[in-house]
Design an enzyme around this catalytic site. Sequence first.
Site, PDB file in Angstrom:
ATOM      1  CG  ASP A  12      -1.770   1.193   1.402  1.00 46.56           C
ATOM      2  OD1 ASP A  12      -1.722   2.098   0.540  1.00 46.56           O
ATOM      3  OD2 ASP A  12      -2.506   1.245   2.401  1.00 46.56           O
ATOM      4  N   GLY A  34      -8.927   4.128  -7.962  1.00 46.67           N
ATOM      5  CA  GLY A  34      -7.624   3.470  -7.859  1.00 46.67           C
ATOM      6  C   GLY A  34      -6.703   4.130  -6.842  1.00 46.67           C
ATOM      7  CB  VAL A  35      -2.990   4.520  -6.840  1.00 48.46           C
ATOM      8  CG1 VAL A  35      -2.684   5.395  -8.044  1.00 48.46           C
ATOM      9  CG2 VAL A  35      -1.954   4.743  -5.764  1.00 48.46           C
ATOM     10  CG  ASP A  36      -6.257  10.421  -8.203  1.00 52.82           C
ATOM     11  OD1 ASP A  36      -5.705  11.124  -7.333  1.00 52.82           O
ATOM     12  OD2 ASP A  36      -6.926  10.902  -9.130  1.00 52.82           O
TER      13      ASP A  36
END
Length: 181
Positions: A12, A34-36
């Site tokens: 993470d 997502g990651v954003d």
Amino acid sequence: MQPVNIEVIKGDITSLNVDAIVNAANSSLMGGGGVDGAIHRAGGPAILDDCRRIVARQGGCPTGEAVITTAGTLPAKYVIHTVGPVWQGGNKGEEEKLANCYRNSLKLANENGCKSIAFPNISTGIYGYPKDEAAEIAVTTVSGYMVENDLPEQVIFVCFDQENYLHLAKFPEVQRSGNGS
């Protein structure tokens, strides 16, 4: 000049204690999936506030470019937001745009004194970039930059999935953390 220190891990990105983490952002800089979305949620409203100031000053962030903000409540000091290319078959400049994401993020890290930086797998999710090609561009661009510059000293590729991990782990210049499972 320094030896290249590149590592790949599965994990993470929001939990890493590094100077900067890179956000695979969209051009609006207003958060997304997502990651954003994970970075914006974990870092709190200070990141979005900085993004709003950047948008007010310059508009969004074009593909291949990067901007830097606070990391809010994340353990990192900064978030570097870069906009990866959407895969359109490989004939629309995607390779150069993806390389620019890494180069421009590293340049911002260098300019801000960051010794360590963590990258997600830029453009390999909903933007559809082939994971094997994206891994080669990432490693080639990052290792080339690190040979020519003193900062950052350490780069970590943080993979959400096993497939991206395996593509990055095959490069000899990349140190593997565990087996990626």
